[in-house]
Write an enzyme that holds these catalytic residues in place. Structure first.
Site, PDB file in Angstrom:
ATOM      1  N   GLU A  36       3.079  -7.549   9.191  1.00  0.00           N
ATOM      2  CA  GLU A  36       3.181  -6.223   8.854  1.00  0.00           C
ATOM      3  C   GLU A  36       4.082  -5.723   7.713  1.00  0.00           C
ATOM      4  O   GLU A  36       3.935  -4.493   7.548  1.00  0.00           O
ATOM      5  CB  GLU A  36       3.586  -5.595  10.052  1.00  0.00           C
ATOM      6  N   PRO A  58       0.888  -1.292  -0.081  1.00  0.00           N
ATOM      7  CA  PRO A  58      -0.025  -0.027  -0.201  1.00  0.00           C
ATOM      8  C   PRO A  58       1.106   1.267   0.035  1.00  0.00           C
ATOM      9  O   PRO A  58       0.406   2.351  -0.374  1.00  0.00           O
ATOM     10  CB  PRO A  58      -0.620   0.047   1.425  1.00  0.00           C
ATOM     11  N   ASP A 112     -11.313  -1.725 -23.686  1.00  0.00           N
ATOM     12  CA  ASP A 112     -11.834  -1.535 -22.358  1.00  0.00           C
ATOM     13  C   ASP A 112     -11.542  -0.102 -21.823  1.00  0.00           C
ATOM     14  O   ASP A 112     -11.093   0.610 -22.324  1.00  0.00           O
ATOM     15  CB  ASP A 112     -10.849  -2.245 -21.755  1.00  0.00           C
ATOM     16  N   ARG A 143      -3.376 -10.122 -19.964  1.00  0.00           N
ATOM     17  CA  ARG A 143      -4.321  -9.904 -20.829  1.00  0.00           C
ATOM     18  C   ARG A 143      -4.164  -9.011 -21.963  1.00  0.00           C
ATOM     19  O   ARG A 143      -4.722  -8.966 -23.169  1.00  0.00           O
ATOM     20  CB  ARG A 143      -5.588  -9.576 -20.148  1.00  0.00           C
TER      21      ARG A 143
HETATM   22  C1  9WO Z   1      -0.566  -3.163   7.619  1.00  0.00           C
HETATM   23  C2  9WO Z   1      -0.861  -2.061   8.227  1.00  0.00           C
HETATM   24  C3  9WO Z   1      -1.573  -1.917   9.214  1.00  0.00           C
HETATM   25  C4  9WO Z   1      -1.969  -0.731   9.635  1.00  0.00           C
HETATM   26  C5  9WO Z   1      -1.593   0.697   8.816  1.00  0.00           C
HETATM   27  C6  9WO Z   1      -1.158   0.274   7.624  1.00  0.00           C
HETATM   28  C7  9WO Z   1      -0.555  -0.968   7.434  1.00  0.00           C
HETATM   29  N1  9WO Z   1       0.020  -1.480   6.306  1.00  0.00           N
HETATM   30  C8  9WO Z   1      -0.115  -2.532   6.387  1.00  0.00           C
HETATM   31  C9  9WO Z   1       0.676  -3.483   5.331  1.00  0.00           C
HETATM   32  O1  9WO Z   1       1.350  -2.665   4.695  1.00  0.00           O
HETATM   33  N2  9WO Z   1       0.686  -4.589   5.467  1.00  0.00           N
HETATM   34  C10 9WO Z   1       1.214  -5.412   4.417  1.00  0.00           C
HETATM   35  C11 9WO Z   1       0.419  -6.877   3.959  1.00  0.00           C
HETATM   36  C12 9WO Z   1       2.786  -5.757   4.424  1.00  0.00           C
HETATM   37  C13 9WO Z   1       2.968  -6.178   2.813  1.00  0.00           C
HETATM   38  C14 9WO Z   1       2.118  -6.996   2.461  1.00  0.00           C
HETATM   39  N3  9WO Z   1       0.744  -6.839   2.591  1.00  0.00           N
HETATM   40  C15 9WO Z   1      -0.250  -6.291   1.744  1.00  0.00           C
HETATM   41  C16 9WO Z   1      -0.085  -5.915   0.447  1.00  0.00           C
HETATM   42  N4  9WO Z   1      -1.187  -6.050   2.140  1.00  0.00           N
HETATM   43  N5  9WO Z   1      -1.990  -5.034   1.288  1.00  0.00           N
HETATM   44  C17 9WO Z   1      -1.049  -4.995   0.275  1.00  0.00           C
HETATM   45  C18 9WO Z   1      -1.482  -4.422  -0.915  1.00  0.00           C
HETATM   46  C19 9WO Z   1      -0.530  -4.323  -2.034  1.00  0.00           C
HETATM   47  C20 9WO Z   1      -0.872  -3.617  -3.168  1.00  0.00           C
HETATM   48  N6  9WO Z   1      -1.842  -2.881  -3.321  1.00  0.00           N
HETATM   49  C21 9WO Z   1      -2.779  -2.928  -2.241  1.00  0.00           C
HETATM   50  C22 9WO Z   1      -2.412  -3.455  -1.165  1.00  0.00           C
END
Ligand code: 9WO
Length: 257
Positions: free
Chosen positions: A121, A94, A174, A159
């Site tokens: 995390e 994220p 698309d 795709r």
């Molecule tokens: C956990 C978290 C908790 C509270 C505030 C911020 C936070 N960030 C994270 C976090 O990044 N957790 C991750 C779990 C660690 C890396 C892999 N994970 C992940 C990747 N969760 N969501 C994604 C992701 C990847 C790409 N686009 C959207 C979500």
């Protein structure tokens, strides 16, 4: 070495290879794998641990809840993958740059990609410093791991590869190919619970149909995603079509409310 015959080479570094394979077996990606348009390999950092418990996580420095992916096994996995995959390493998180259709198209031009899916995390920051070439996000929300985000990249890129879609599918028309939302689609039957099909789509006049679709794309983008129109200069023809849509929309919302 990368086999030119085997198309785009994807490596996913993940603690859950089964999750990746379960998604990769289906639909467009599954067919692309069968036809050799892409190849996929999963590597688990767990296979690069040396302790009896095969430990891949550890407590965060500074304390707090949750665990962090240990750097040692992860770095070992990355380096083994890099021996056969010369592509950039993309960490799905994220904190990354939001992915766009433009980036998907660029990825579809490279011969190989390494996707890193984190868990817990997150991964030790030094792995990012040492090995990550690019950090990519699907959007502002947190998943329980990066695997589904990595699969979104594999799906969105695959795709776009020549021959990945059937005759009846099209990557050209698309949403977003043009920076606009897609127009509405209809198929048989003619009437669904009292709702019909726009008459223009049954007119057989392809020029008029194309014009209607363009107008819908512009209008729906204006309604639902005005941010997409902000940094875009509309051609005079597009201006006129959007003006028509807005005019009709206002008339409708005056009779409807
Ligand atoms: C956990 C978290 C908790 C509270 C505030 C911020 C936070 N960030 C994270 C976090 O990044 N957790 C991750 C779990 C660690 C890396 C892999 N994970 C992940 C990747 N969760 N969501 C994604 C992701 C990847 C790409 N686009 C959207 C979500």
């Amino acid at each position: 070495m990368v086999d030119q015959q085997s198309g785009l080479r994807f490596d996913v570094i993940t603690l859950f290879p089964d999750l990746v394979w379960s998604v990769a077996g289906c639909g467009v990606v599954g067919r692309a794998l069968e036809r050799g348009l892409i190849s996929l390999q999963c590597t688990s950092p767990r296979d690069f641990t040396h302790d009896v418990h095969r430990t891949v996580d550890d407590r965060p420095y500074g304390g707090g809840p949750g665990m962090v992916m240990k750097p040692d096994a992860l770095l070992a996995a990355i380096r083994v993958v890099r021996r056969s995959n010369p592509g950039p390493l993309v960490y799905m998180s994220p904190q990354g740059r939001p992915l766009t259709q433009v980036r998907m198209r660029q990825f579809a031009q490279v011969p190989a990609l390494i996707l890193l899916a984190g868990r817990y995390e997150g991964i030790d920051e030094r792995v990012i410093d040492l090995e990550v070439n690019e950090e990519c996000s699907l959007g502002d929300y947190v998943l329980s791991g990066g695997e589904l985000a990595a699969m979104a990249v594999i799906d969105g890129v695959t795709r776009l590869l020549p021959g990945a879609l059937g005759h009846d599918e099209s990557a050209v028309q698309d949403s977003f190919t043009d920076g606009l939302l897609d127009c509405p689609h209809y198929t048989r039957p003619d009437c669904v619970e009292g709702l019909g099909v726009p008459a223009v789509l049954k007119s057989g006049d392809h020029a008029v149909i194309a014009r209607w679709r363009r107008k819908q794309s512009l209008g729906l983008t204006w309604l639902k995603r005005p941010d997409l129109l902000k940094n875009r200069i509309l051609q005079p023809v597009e201006q006129a079509l959007l003006a028509e849509f807005i005019q009709e929309y206002k008339v409708l919302s005056e009779v409807k409310p």
